[in-house]
Every structure is written in C-alpha cells, then in structure tokens.
Design a protein around this motif. Structure first.
Motif, PDB file in Angstrom:
ATOM      1  N   TRP A 192       0.862  -1.185   0.000  1.00 23.92           N
ATOM      2  CA  TRP A 192       0.000   0.000   0.000  1.00 23.92           C
ATOM      3  C   TRP A 192       0.898   1.234   0.000  1.00 23.92           C
ATOM      4  O   TRP A 192       1.071   1.920   0.995  1.00 23.92           O
ATOM      5  CB  TRP A 192      -0.930  -0.014   1.204  1.00 23.92           C
ATOM      6  CG  TRP A 192      -2.087   0.943   1.107  1.00 23.92           C
ATOM      7  CD1 TRP A 192      -2.261   1.924   0.193  1.00 23.92           C
ATOM      8  CD2 TRP A 192      -3.226   0.992   1.973  1.00 23.92           C
ATOM      9  NE1 TRP A 192      -3.430   2.597   0.420  1.00 23.92           N
ATOM     10  CE2 TRP A 192      -4.048   2.047   1.507  1.00 23.92           C
ATOM     11  CE3 TRP A 192      -3.605   0.258   3.087  1.00 23.92           C
ATOM     12  CZ2 TRP A 192      -5.256   2.377   2.133  1.00 23.92           C
ATOM     13  CZ3 TRP A 192      -4.809   0.579   3.704  1.00 23.92           C
ATOM     14  CH2 TRP A 192      -5.620   1.619   3.236  1.00 23.92           C
ATOM     15  N   THR A 193       1.453   1.547  -1.150  1.00 28.25           N
ATOM     16  CA  THR A 193       2.450   2.615  -1.244  1.00 28.25           C
ATOM     17  C   THR A 193       1.841   4.010  -1.162  1.00 28.25           C
ATOM     18  O   THR A 193       2.553   4.982  -0.935  1.00 28.25           O
ATOM     19  CB  THR A 193       3.235   2.481  -2.565  1.00 28.25           C
ATOM     20  OG1 THR A 193       2.312   2.517  -3.665  1.00 28.25           O
ATOM     21  CG2 THR A 193       4.007   1.172  -2.598  1.00 28.25           C
ATOM     22  N   THR A 194       0.534   4.101  -1.347  1.00 25.97           N
ATOM     23  CA  THR A 194      -0.139   5.407  -1.271  1.00 25.97           C
ATOM     24  C   THR A 194      -0.869   5.583   0.060  1.00 25.97           C
ATOM     25  O   THR A 194      -1.788   6.398   0.163  1.00 25.97           O
ATOM     26  CB  THR A 194      -1.138   5.553  -2.430  1.00 25.97           C
ATOM     27  OG1 THR A 194      -2.110   4.486  -2.359  1.00 25.97           O
ATOM     28  CG2 THR A 194      -0.432   5.508  -3.772  1.00 25.97           C
ATOM     29  N   GLU A 243      -1.037   9.183   1.370  1.00 27.25           N
ATOM     30  CA  GLU A 243      -1.880  10.032   0.529  1.00 27.25           C
ATOM     31  C   GLU A 243      -3.355   9.659   0.646  1.00 27.25           C
ATOM     32  O   GLU A 243      -4.233  10.536   0.612  1.00 27.25           O
ATOM     33  CB  GLU A 243      -1.451   9.924  -0.937  1.00 27.25           C
ATOM     34  CG  GLU A 243      -0.083  10.515  -1.245  1.00 27.25           C
ATOM     35  CD  GLU A 243       1.069   9.582  -0.876  1.00 27.25           C
ATOM     36  OE1 GLU A 243       2.230  10.011  -1.006  1.00 27.25           O
ATOM     37  OE2 GLU A 243       0.806   8.423  -0.469  1.00 27.25           O
ATOM     38  N   ASP A 244      -3.634   8.367   0.786  1.00 27.26           N
ATOM     39  CA  ASP A 244      -5.019   7.908   0.861  1.00 27.26           C
ATOM     40  C   ASP A 244      -5.670   8.247   2.201  1.00 27.26           C
ATOM     41  O   ASP A 244      -6.903   8.365   2.278  1.00 27.26           O
ATOM     42  CB  ASP A 244      -5.088   6.402   0.624  1.00 27.26           C
ATOM     43  CG  ASP A 244      -4.718   6.017  -0.804  1.00 27.26           C
ATOM     44  OD1 ASP A 244      -4.762   6.909  -1.683  1.00 27.26           O
ATOM     45  OD2 ASP A 244      -4.380   4.845  -1.037  1.00 27.26           O
ATOM     46  N   ASN A 261      -5.034  -3.439  -6.795  1.00 29.42           N
ATOM     47  CA  ASN A 261      -4.669  -2.227  -7.520  1.00 29.42           C
ATOM     48  C   ASN A 261      -5.291  -1.027  -6.800  1.00 29.42           C
ATOM     49  O   ASN A 261      -5.840  -1.160  -5.700  1.00 29.42           O
ATOM     50  CB  ASN A 261      -5.112  -2.308  -8.978  1.00 29.42           C
ATOM     51  CG  ASN A 261      -6.622  -2.544  -9.114  1.00 29.42           C
ATOM     52  OD1 ASN A 261      -7.414  -2.140  -8.259  1.00 29.42           O
ATOM     53  ND2 ASN A 261      -7.015  -3.195 -10.204  1.00 29.42           N
ATOM     54  N   GLU A 262      -5.252   0.130  -7.423  1.00 25.11           N
ATOM     55  CA  GLU A 262      -5.742   1.336  -6.755  1.00 25.11           C
ATOM     56  C   GLU A 262      -7.245   1.267  -6.467  1.00 25.11           C
ATOM     57  O   GLU A 262      -7.728   1.849  -5.480  1.00 25.11           O
ATOM     58  CB  GLU A 262      -5.417   2.575  -7.593  1.00 25.11           C
ATOM     59  CG  GLU A 262      -6.109   2.668  -8.943  1.00 25.11           C
ATOM     60  CD  GLU A 262      -5.435   1.841 -10.032  1.00 25.11           C
ATOM     61  OE1 GLU A 262      -5.941   1.857 -11.179  1.00 25.11           O
ATOM     62  OE2 GLU A 262      -4.407   1.190  -9.745  1.00 25.11           O
ATOM     63  N   LYS A 263      -7.998   0.529  -7.286  1.00 25.88           N
ATOM     64  CA  LYS A 263      -9.432   0.391  -7.034  1.00 25.88           C
ATOM     65  C   LYS A 263      -9.684  -0.426  -5.760  1.00 25.88           C
ATOM     66  O   LYS A 263     -10.604  -0.129  -4.990  1.00 25.88           O
ATOM     67  CB  LYS A 263     -10.119  -0.271  -8.224  1.00 25.88           C
ATOM     68  CG  LYS A 263     -10.128   0.565  -9.488  1.00 25.88           C
ATOM     69  CD  LYS A 263     -10.818  -0.179 -10.624  1.00 25.88           C
ATOM     70  CE  LYS A 263     -10.815   0.649 -11.904  1.00 25.88           C
ATOM     71  NZ  LYS A 263     -11.455  -0.101 -13.030  1.00 25.88           N
ATOM     72  N   TYR A 292      -7.565  -0.662  -3.218  1.00 20.23           N
ATOM     73  CA  TYR A 292      -7.171   0.164  -2.070  1.00 20.23           C
ATOM     74  C   TYR A 292      -8.160   1.302  -1.819  1.00 20.23           C
ATOM     75  O   TYR A 292      -8.293   1.770  -0.684  1.00 20.23           O
ATOM     76  CB  TYR A 292      -5.760   0.691  -2.268  1.00 20.23           C
ATOM     77  CG  TYR A 292      -4.703  -0.352  -1.983  1.00 20.23           C
ATOM     78  CD1 TYR A 292      -4.557  -0.887  -0.696  1.00 20.23           C
ATOM     79  CD2 TYR A 292      -3.861  -0.825  -2.989  1.00 20.23           C
ATOM     80  CE1 TYR A 292      -3.600  -1.857  -0.432  1.00 20.23           C
ATOM     81  CE2 TYR A 292      -2.896  -1.792  -2.731  1.00 20.23           C
ATOM     82  CZ  TYR A 292      -2.775  -2.316  -1.449  1.00 20.23           C
ATOM     83  OH  TYR A 292      -1.828  -3.283  -1.182  1.00 20.23           O
ATOM     84  N   ALA A 293      -8.872   1.735  -2.852  1.00 21.95           N
ATOM     85  CA  ALA A 293      -9.899   2.757  -2.631  1.00 21.95           C
ATOM     86  C   ALA A 293     -10.999   2.226  -1.727  1.00 21.95           C
ATOM     87  O   ALA A 293     -11.526   2.964  -0.872  1.00 21.95           O
ATOM     88  CB  ALA A 293     -10.473   3.204  -3.976  1.00 21.95           C
ATOM     89  N   THR A 322      -9.600   2.215   1.769  1.00 23.29           N
ATOM     90  CA  THR A 322      -9.572   3.572   2.307  1.00 23.29           C
ATOM     91  C   THR A 322     -10.952   3.985   2.805  1.00 23.29           C
ATOM     92  O   THR A 322     -11.088   4.595   3.877  1.00 23.29           O
ATOM     93  CB  THR A 322      -9.092   4.548   1.227  1.00 23.29           C
ATOM     94  OG1 THR A 322      -7.767   4.186   0.819  1.00 23.29           O
ATOM     95  CG2 THR A 322      -9.080   5.980   1.750  1.00 23.29           C
TER      96      THR A 322
END
Length: 241
Positions: A81-83, A86-87, A223-225, A227-228, A231
């Motif tokens: 979870w590199t973001t 930011e998230d 992917n980013e979806k 992790y969204a 979040t």
C-alpha cells in the motif's frame, strides 16, 4: 495305594506336554510393538522474517519515531500500500507490513514492530496466507486474539482494528474458510472492544465472487481500485478515534 507303573508314566507324559510350548507358539512371530506416539505439531516458525524486522529496526534508528502514530501491521496487502499516507491524509501512519506473513508472525514480533512506537491505534491485516498454508479458521482467530492480548499488555486501552480477510480471485477456493475466519474474528472483536472493518463484502461481485477488477495481474494483490475500498472502510474508523 500305589499306582501301576504304566499309569504313573502316563501322568508324567501329560504333565510335560502341558508345560512345553506348542509348535504354533514357538513358531509364532513376536508381538508387534506399539507404534510410537505421533510427534507434537511443531510450533509456528517466524524466523524467516527476521531480516524484515531487522530492517524496520534499522529504519527506526535513523528516523525519529512519530508520537501519536497509527501502526499498520500485517502481510503484503499493507506492505504494497504505497499510497497509504496520501489515501489517509492527516493520519500519521507507520507501515509495518511484510510480505508473506501470517497472523502468528505478528504475534511473535509485536514487541519489536508495534509496542516500541506506543501507537495511538493499530490496524491489522493478515490471515489469507495462514489459510492458504492450511491453518484453520479457528487457529487464525485464536492467533489474532493472541496478538490483541500481546499489544494490550503494554497499552491496555489501545484501539485495535482487524481488516477482514479479503476475497482474492486466485484463492477463491478458500472463500468458505475466509468467511468462517472472518465470522469468528468478528464475534471475538465484538466482545473485546476491537473494531472489525469489513472489506470482504464490498470486494465481492453480485454472484458472491471476488471482483477481478480490484486486483493486479497476480489476482492476489490489489490495484488502486482495491485500495480505494480499503480507504473508504478504514478511514472513517481512524477519523472517529
């Protein structure tokens, strides 16, 4: 009264035959010894992660530890979870995810990667690697309870959240075990003032299968979806502390 000699000889012959071993007994195979008891199951071994933990400690020696931080501890779903910062803006996060780890590994290393920070809260994710390796849902739940006990020994009122075990397409065959482990941990959490954060349900499609579009090519990591979704579930709990 004297017995006739013939009768006396007959009595002696019968007595000898009754005390001598029979041919069948003499030729019988010796009794098979009892099978040795099965050895006790070996204790879980977390030593393979020693290098990862040492790297965390080396990083700590160079960087000032941040008071009031939230420790994210567990397996590669956190490590990748590199973001994270930011998230979750406004959250001072210390990411202590290490790839391939099981629940019991974080129990083993809690005194080195959680307690030293005196965190404001702990967010925990692990369990799917455990189930993949053959541990039962009850063992996973028991190990998580041991983790909570370990970190709360140092901070009795420490807020702890368990992020539910996610449904990964590549491990769809484990969904029954995932559901069982999540249910056991949810029940435990309700009795121990531990937050249960459900990411499992929103990661399923209408047919109750893992949503492929939330994962990278290996169909295990997100992917980013993906992790969204995490979040949207974790963020409100942290902001409510």
């Amino acid at each position: 009264m004297r017995l006739p000699l013939a009768s006396l000889l007959l009595i002696l012959l019968v007595a000898c035959q009754s005390t001598a071993p029979s041919a069948d007994a003499a030729n019988a195979a010796p009794a098979t010894p009892a099978a040795p008891a099965a050895p006790a199951t070996a204790a879980p071994d977390s030593s393979q992660f020693e290098a990862d933990i040492a790297a965390f400690e080396a990083e700590d020696s160079r960087v000032r530890r941040m008071p009031g931080a939230v420790v994210f501890v567990g397996s590669s779903s956190f490590r990748l979870w590199t973001t994270l910062n930011e998230d979750l803006p406004g959250i001072v996060a210390i990411n202590r995810g290490y790839g391939g780890s099981r629940v019991y590994d974080s129990v083993h290393y809690a005194d080195r990667i959680v307690t030293p920070y005196q965190p404001r809260a702990v967010v925990f994710y692990a369990g799917d690697n455990d189930l993949q390796e053959g541990r039962t849902p009850r063992e996973v739940a028991r190990d998580f309870a041991a983790f909570v006990e370990r970190v709360r020994k140092a901070q009795p009122k420490l807020p702890v959240a368990f992020v539910s075990i996610k449904p990964s397409p590549v491990r769809a065959h484990l969904l029954p075990q995932v559901r069982a482990a999540n249910a056991l941990i949810r029940e435990y959490a309700a009795s121990q003032q531990v937050a249960y954060l459900d990411v499992y349900t929103p990661m399923l499609d209408a047919q109750g299968q893992p949503r492929e579009e939330l994962f990278v090519a290996d169909r295990l990591h997100m992917n980013e979806k993906g992790y969204a979704i995490w979040t949207s579930v974790i963020g409100p709990w942290l902001r409510g502390l």
